[in-house]
Design an enzyme around this catalytic site. Sequence first.
Site, PDB file in Angstrom:
ATOM      1  N   HIS A   1    -108.649  73.986  29.638  1.00  0.00           N
ATOM      2  CA  HIS A   1    -108.860  74.308  28.222  1.00  0.00           C
ATOM      3  C   HIS A   1    -108.058  73.412  27.281  1.00  0.00           C
ATOM      4  O   HIS A   1    -108.351  73.330  26.100  1.00  0.00           O
ATOM      5  CB  HIS A   1    -108.612  75.796  27.945  1.00  0.00           C
ATOM      6  CG  HIS A   1    -107.166  76.176  27.862  1.00  0.00           C
ATOM      7  ND1 HIS A   1    -106.400  76.417  28.966  1.00  0.00           N
ATOM      8  CD2 HIS A   1    -106.339  76.365  26.815  1.00  0.00           C
ATOM      9  CE1 HIS A   1    -105.171  76.730  28.602  1.00  0.00           C
ATOM     10  NE2 HIS A   1    -105.101  76.709  27.293  1.00  0.00           N
TER      11      HIS A   1
ATOM     12  N   LYS B   1    -108.833  71.298  23.073  1.00  0.00           N
ATOM     13  CA  LYS B   1    -108.012  71.354  21.858  1.00  0.00           C
ATOM     14  C   LYS B   1    -108.246  70.082  21.041  1.00  0.00           C
ATOM     15  O   LYS B   1    -108.198  68.974  21.575  1.00  0.00           O
ATOM     16  CB  LYS B   1    -106.517  71.470  22.225  1.00  0.00           C
ATOM     17  CG  LYS B   1    -106.151  72.793  22.897  1.00  0.00           C
ATOM     18  CD  LYS B   1    -104.652  72.850  23.162  1.00  0.00           C
ATOM     19  CE  LYS B   1    -104.267  73.978  24.114  1.00  0.00           C
ATOM     20  NZ  LYS B   1    -104.244  75.301  23.545  1.00  0.00           N
TER      21      LYS B   1
ATOM     22  N   ASP C   1     -99.049  75.838  37.957  1.00  0.00           N
ATOM     23  CA  ASP C   1     -99.768  76.498  36.861  1.00  0.00           C
ATOM     24  C   ASP C   1    -100.071  75.529  35.719  1.00  0.00           C
ATOM     25  O   ASP C   1    -101.098  75.647  35.068  1.00  0.00           O
ATOM     26  CB  ASP C   1     -98.909  77.666  36.343  1.00  0.00           C
ATOM     27  CG  ASP C   1     -99.613  78.495  35.271  1.00  0.00           C
ATOM     28  OD1 ASP C   1    -100.801  78.808  35.475  1.00  0.00           O
ATOM     29  OD2 ASP C   1     -98.973  78.823  34.249  1.00  0.00           O
TER      30      ASP C   1
ATOM     31  N   HIS D   1    -102.850  70.811  32.763  1.00  0.00           N
ATOM     32  CA  HIS D   1    -102.623  70.568  31.333  1.00  0.00           C
ATOM     33  C   HIS D   1    -101.697  69.371  31.062  1.00  0.00           C
ATOM     34  O   HIS D   1    -102.006  68.512  30.240  1.00  0.00           O
ATOM     35  CB  HIS D   1    -102.031  71.813  30.672  1.00  0.00           C
ATOM     36  CG  HIS D   1    -102.803  73.061  30.949  1.00  0.00           C
ATOM     37  ND1 HIS D   1    -104.169  73.073  31.098  1.00  0.00           N
ATOM     38  CD2 HIS D   1    -102.419  74.352  31.106  1.00  0.00           C
ATOM     39  CE1 HIS D   1    -104.576  74.304  31.339  1.00  0.00           C
ATOM     40  NE2 HIS D   1    -103.537  75.107  31.350  1.00  0.00           N
TER      41      HIS D   1
ATOM     42  N   LYS E   1     -91.701  78.778  30.790  1.00  0.00           N
ATOM     43  CA  LYS E   1     -91.944  80.060  30.130  1.00  0.00           C
ATOM     44  C   LYS E   1     -90.627  80.564  29.558  1.00  0.00           C
ATOM     45  O   LYS E   1     -89.558  80.143  29.997  1.00  0.00           O
ATOM     46  CB  LYS E   1     -92.421  81.096  31.143  1.00  0.00           C
ATOM     47  CG  LYS E   1     -93.679  80.730  31.868  1.00  0.00           C
ATOM     48  CD  LYS E   1     -94.861  81.369  31.214  1.00  0.00           C
ATOM     49  CE  LYS E   1     -96.125  81.068  31.969  1.00  0.00           C
ATOM     50  NZ  LYS E   1     -97.252  80.772  31.103  1.00  0.00           N
TER      51      LYS E   1
ATOM     52  N   LYS F   1     -92.778  78.354  21.154  1.00  0.00           N
ATOM     53  CA  LYS F   1     -93.952  77.627  21.664  1.00  0.00           C
ATOM     54  C   LYS F   1     -93.983  76.256  21.014  1.00  0.00           C
ATOM     55  O   LYS F   1     -93.917  76.141  19.782  1.00  0.00           O
ATOM     56  CB  LYS F   1     -95.222  78.410  21.302  1.00  0.00           C
ATOM     57  CG  LYS F   1     -96.504  77.809  21.857  1.00  0.00           C
ATOM     58  CD  LYS F   1     -97.684  78.730  21.543  1.00  0.00           C
ATOM     59  CE  LYS F   1     -99.007  78.175  22.007  1.00  0.00           C
ATOM     60  NZ  LYS F   1     -99.233  78.344  23.434  1.00  0.00           N
TER      61      LYS F   1
HETATM   62  C1  BG6 Z   1    -102.818  78.593  31.304  1.00  0.00           C
HETATM   63  C2  BG6 Z   1    -101.666  79.005  32.177  1.00  0.00           C
HETATM   64  O1  BG6 Z   1    -103.647  77.705  31.981  1.00  0.00           O
HETATM   65  O2  BG6 Z   1    -102.308  77.964  30.135  1.00  0.00           O
HETATM   66  C3  BG6 Z   1    -100.741  79.948  31.414  1.00  0.00           C
HETATM   67  O3  BG6 Z   1    -102.156  79.666  33.336  1.00  0.00           O
HETATM   68  C4  BG6 Z   1    -100.312  79.322  30.113  1.00  0.00           C
HETATM   69  O4  BG6 Z   1     -99.611  80.289  32.205  1.00  0.00           O
HETATM   70  C5  BG6 Z   1    -101.505  78.792  29.321  1.00  0.00           C
HETATM   71  O5  BG6 Z   1     -99.634  80.320  29.360  1.00  0.00           O
HETATM   72  C6  BG6 Z   1    -101.048  77.969  28.141  1.00  0.00           C
HETATM   73  O6  BG6 Z   1    -102.137  77.701  27.297  1.00  0.00           O
HETATM   74  P1  BG6 Z   1    -101.923  77.456  25.746  1.00  0.00           P
HETATM   75  O7  BG6 Z   1    -103.276  77.094  25.234  1.00  0.00           O
HETATM   76  O8  BG6 Z   1    -101.368  78.730  25.171  1.00  0.00           O
HETATM   77  O9  BG6 Z   1    -100.930  76.338  25.631  1.00  0.00           O
END
Ligand code: BG6
Length: 504
Positions: free
Chosen positions: A191, A195, A248, A253, A353, A358
């Site tokens: 995902h 963005k 994860d 990402h 985490k 954030k």
């Molecule tokens: C997910 C992970 O793929 O991405 C999560 O499994 C994480 O642990 C999340 O919190 C983060 O996504 P974003 O869009 O909030 O940065």
Amino acid sequence: MTAKAATARPADPCCLVIFGASGDLTHRLLVPALYRLGAAGLLPDAFALIGVARRESSNDAFRADLEKSLPKFATRKVDAAVVKKLLAGVAYVQGEPEDARTYDKIRRELARLEREHGTQRNRLFYLATPPVAFAPIGCQLGESGLAREDNGAWRRVIIEKPFGTDLASARALNRKLLGILKEDQIFRIDHYLGKETVQNILVLRFANGLFEPIWNRDHIDHVQITVAEALTVGRRGNYYDASGALRDMVPNHLFQLLSLVAMEPPARFAADAVRAGKAELLDAVQLPTRDEALHNAVRAQYGEGTIDNRAVEAYRDTPDVKPDSTTETYVALKLMIDNWRWAGVPFYLRTGKALRRKLTEVAIKFKQAPIAMFRDTPIENLAQNYLVLGIQPNECIGLEFNAKVPGPSIAIGGVGMTFKYEDYFDVAPSTGYETLIYDCMIGDAILYPRADGIEAAWHVVQPFTDAWRDAGGNGLAAYRAGSDGPAEADQLLARDGRRWRAIA
Ligand code: BG6
């Protein structure tokens, strides 16, 4: 992408079949994304939705469920007319993913909805289930013939992450799926690629003549990629304790960010060229020996602390987490890329985490100017030249540089210029899912990693997971919830005479 948005048209008529329809992902992300596509006029008029899950329900109850949860997760006020159109053709199929009878029921519902809603037999299967179900669903889709393309109708499958848990399982899953479907039918979702700010990395680099000439080892000192989360593991203990921060977040990402920042210019802005460029970049990442892996990586776990004035329990006290767990909730890596552009330029990656806040950003640090001219200014007073790509929560691009402080003497101070997306574009907050679902519906795979990219990513991560497995709990560092991470991560950079930007 921006270029595509300029010519956006409604997607092809189709029926979307969501496996895992009673889950959180469907309600929190997928259906709101479909809603936003509908509101933007990008869903086809001929559209239908089938939810598949284990839980008992009915067509009407499923529709009512979605209607109820939409306003909870929508980012803007919900328009009843758009919802009505979106949910005009909804069906629910109860069944087990491994059971052939589930697919007979899906076939019946598909036939009915395809007739009633004119979806031209185009089918999009969305695997929003836990990963253990990916291969069984793939096999059943193959055996039942539901995903076979015929008479010009397309059949596509979106697969959620995590795609494998290591190199061997990712390869095995690719092999299995590619025995059933063609590569261009498989859409492995990440995902982050949905963005806007992530997509903009390519536009920034390749649609401007300004950056590319200095985007290399001659001018860049190092790169920092940070994906910090204030979120704790919360109710995901079960999944997370078996996964950890590295698996994860990193092969997916963080490596997407890394490859977009560091890849060579693709010959064309087309799926195969871009995906080949990204896989090639990951192939060029130096693979560490066991000792190098331990030396160039930091893993840590959060203890109790405070985030936003809220007391946070230690990771090991999280429900479904083993009380003596050695799973990392934070990871920092130093990677080197063996190619002409990047030889000698370290890429520092960190994610965790329960951090201070954030923050997702890519910071490109340029080399210091030869400062002989300003030898009276202490070096620590000179600003560092950073180009910062702010991914979230502040969507921006900033340049930090030195300027003369007004006055009769030559004093130098650090200043910044920032471009904020919100100042130029009317962007509703989005999770990226709408772009990705839309792209799949129009058959554009540019934002979806290909099999080789996925495997190249696991290939880089594998030496680290192997070294940690052998080391057990030895070397696992600790940090306070609400902090910037462990001191060991600071040392990783301090060793090279560098330091992390603050997570502030
Ligand atoms: C997910 C992970 O793929 O991405 C999560 O499994 C994480 O642990 C999340 O919190 C983060 O996504 P974003 O869009 O909030 O940065």
